[in-house]
Design an enzyme around this catalytic site. Structure first.
Site, PDB file in Angstrom:
ATOM      1  CB  SER A 160      -0.849   0.081   1.276  1.00  0.00           C
ATOM      2  OG  SER A 160      -1.961  -0.725   1.164  1.00  0.00           O
ATOM      3  CG  MET A 214      -4.637  -6.129   7.435  1.00  0.00           C
ATOM      4  SD  MET A 214      -6.012  -5.068   6.966  1.00  0.00           S
ATOM      5  CE  MET A 214      -6.140  -4.001   8.417  1.00  0.00           C
ATOM      6  CB  SER A 215      -0.300  -8.061   2.807  1.00  0.00           C
ATOM      7  OG  SER A 215       0.793  -7.267   3.197  1.00  0.00           O
ATOM      8  CG  ASN A 257      -0.840   2.653  11.572  1.00  0.00           C
ATOM      9  OD1 ASN A 257      -0.629   2.158  10.457  1.00  0.00           O
ATOM     10  ND2 ASN A 257      -1.373   1.974  12.561  1.00  0.00           N
ATOM     11  CG  HIS A 311      -4.917  -7.343   0.559  1.00  0.00           C
ATOM     12  ND1 HIS A 311      -5.016  -6.423  -0.448  1.00  0.00           N
ATOM     13  CD2 HIS A 311      -3.789  -7.042   1.249  1.00  0.00           C
ATOM     14  CE1 HIS A 311      -3.976  -5.589  -0.379  1.00  0.00           C
ATOM     15  NE2 HIS A 311      -3.222  -5.948   0.637  1.00  0.00           N
ATOM     16  CE1 TYR A 320      -8.430  -5.541   2.100  1.00  0.00           C
ATOM     17  CE2 TYR A 320      -6.551  -6.305   3.371  1.00  0.00           C
ATOM     18  CZ  TYR A 320      -7.112  -5.423   2.453  1.00  0.00           C
ATOM     19  OH  TYR A 320      -6.354  -4.436   1.899  1.00  0.00           O
ATOM     20  CD  GLU A 321      -8.487  -6.650  -2.265  1.00  0.00           C
ATOM     21  OE1 GLU A 321      -8.913  -5.932  -3.164  1.00  0.00           O
ATOM     22  OE2 GLU A 321      -7.325  -7.095  -2.233  1.00  0.00           O
ATOM     23  CB  ALA A 370       1.370  -0.145   4.784  1.00  0.00           C
ATOM     24  CG  HIS A 388      -2.533  -2.034  -3.564  1.00  0.00           C
ATOM     25  ND1 HIS A 388      -1.548  -2.967  -3.507  1.00  0.00           N
ATOM     26  CD2 HIS A 388      -2.922  -1.824  -2.298  1.00  0.00           C
ATOM     27  CE1 HIS A 388      -1.339  -3.316  -2.248  1.00  0.00           C
ATOM     28  NE2 HIS A 388      -2.166  -2.631  -1.484  1.00  0.00           N
ATOM     29  CG  HIS A 394      -6.114   2.811   3.543  1.00  0.00           C
ATOM     30  ND1 HIS A 394      -5.133   1.849   3.697  1.00  0.00           N
ATOM     31  CD2 HIS A 394      -6.136   3.095   2.220  1.00  0.00           C
ATOM     32  CE1 HIS A 394      -4.600   1.564   2.509  1.00  0.00           C
ATOM     33  NE2 HIS A 394      -5.194   2.313   1.606  1.00  0.00           N
TER      34      HIS A 394
HETATM   35  N1  HPA Z   1      -2.914  -2.848  11.516  1.00  0.00           N
HETATM   36  C1  HPA Z   1      -3.020  -3.725  10.492  1.00  0.00           C
HETATM   37  N2  HPA Z   1      -2.605  -3.457   9.266  1.00  0.00           N
HETATM   38  C2  HPA Z   1      -2.042  -2.265   9.049  1.00  0.00           C
HETATM   39  C3  HPA Z   1      -1.900  -1.305  10.046  1.00  0.00           C
HETATM   40  C4  HPA Z   1      -2.362  -1.612  11.359  1.00  0.00           C
HETATM   41  O1  HPA Z   1      -2.256  -0.811  12.313  1.00  0.00           O
HETATM   42  N3  HPA Z   1      -1.295  -0.214   9.473  1.00  0.00           N
HETATM   43  C5  HPA Z   1      -1.081  -0.527   8.178  1.00  0.00           C
HETATM   44  N4  HPA Z   1      -1.530  -1.766   7.893  1.00  0.00           N
END
Ligand code: HPA
Length: 271
Positions: free
Chosen positions: A31, A210-211, A234, A84, A86-87, A114, A62, A246
């Site tokens: 991302s 998440m990847s 973050n 992903h 989750y999609e 990310a 993306h 996001h």
């Molecule tokens: N959690 C999960 N996935 C993420 C995060 C997060 O804080 N930041 C970027 N991808």
């Protein structure tokens, strides 16, 4: 058509578009990390939606392209974006491109993402030393593809230690601060709760995302050498004082983009 036959169909289709025998390594851009693609010389680009059997992700940040070309004198293939779990994709769909890259003879793979930080600061780059994957379905479930690897593959060194040491040295020379740590994969798409993070922190996790992990497992199964890099975009839930978004993820990746790009360039040159 079987899953294996689809891999071969896609491999053969791609082989007609580009001479993959010349390629040294593959790179998956997470991302907001797609800006690296501007660096590629003598580019050949193919949109994911043109490639047979490829799925197209819909995540902001993306670009969904496969780009072949040269960086730092090496021939590489870049996946600008990924799909992903989750999609709504199956784990087999999520990891399909990695199988295709392996079947094209590519043996080195850099996975980027990310991630939320449980330790450290937003904006840091973290080399993945190992991962925690206790909560999600394994991408190797189902019939084993013997052509790629064993039924019960060893996972003691998914993330290649030599690659990690080289990356650290490149970071040191370029004055880019790098950390090393453990990445925990969770399906998402909701971010974690503060309690999820409290538990994961007690377990020693440094970053959540998440990847990457399904791809890394499938790559290791196929005996590819993997390097994983997380951009800590973050602070994880409850560690910082603001809600997660996001938008913040994409903003942070663009802020660290210059460091990230020079690090990748150095790594590609050396590995
Ligand atoms: N959690 C999960 N996935 C993420 C995060 C997060 O804080 N930041 C970027 N991808």
């Amino acid at each position: 058509m079987t899953y294996f036959n689809k891999i071969i169909e896609t491999r053969d289709w791609l082989s007609l578009k580009y001479n993959f025998e010349l390629i040294d390594l593959a790179l998956v851009l997470g991302s907001g990390l797609g800006a690296f693609a501007d660096l590629i010389e003598n580019k050949v680009e193919i949109n994911f939606d043109e490639i047979p059997n490829f799925k197209v992700g819909k995540v902001l940040g993306h670009n969904n392209k496969m780009i072949m070309g040269e960086v730092a004198g090496k021939r590489i293939v870049v996946m600008q974006g990924r799909v992903h779990y989750y999609e709504g994709n199956t784990m087999r769909e999520v990891t399909f491109p990695i199988r295709v890259l392996s079947s094209l003879g590519i043996e080195k793979l850099i996975l980027t993402n990310a991630a939320g930080g449980l330790t450290g600061k937003a904006g840091q780059l973290m080399l993945i030393e190992d991962h925690l994957d206790l909560f999600c379905p394994n991408p190797l479930m189902g019939e084993n593809l013997e052509e790629f690897g064993d039924r019960f593959p060893d996972m003691t060194e998914i993330y290649n230690r030599v690659f990690i040491e080289k990356a650290i040295e490149i970071g040191r020379l370029a004055d880019i601060q790098l950390t090393k740590g453990t990445y925990c994969y969770l399906t998402g798409p909701s971010y974690e709760t503060p309690f999820d993070i409290k538990v994961l922190k007690a377990l020693g996790v440094n970053a959540v995302g998440m990847s990457t992990v399904p791809e890394a497992i499938v790559a290791k199964h196929a005996k590819m050498k993997v390097l994983g890099i997380s951009c800590i975009t973050n602070l994880a839930a409850g560690i910082g004082d603001k809600p997660l978004s996001h938008t913040e993820v994409v903003e942070t990746t663009s802020r660290v983009s210059d460091d990230f790009i020079s690090l990748l360039k150095g790594i590609i040159k050396e590995i």
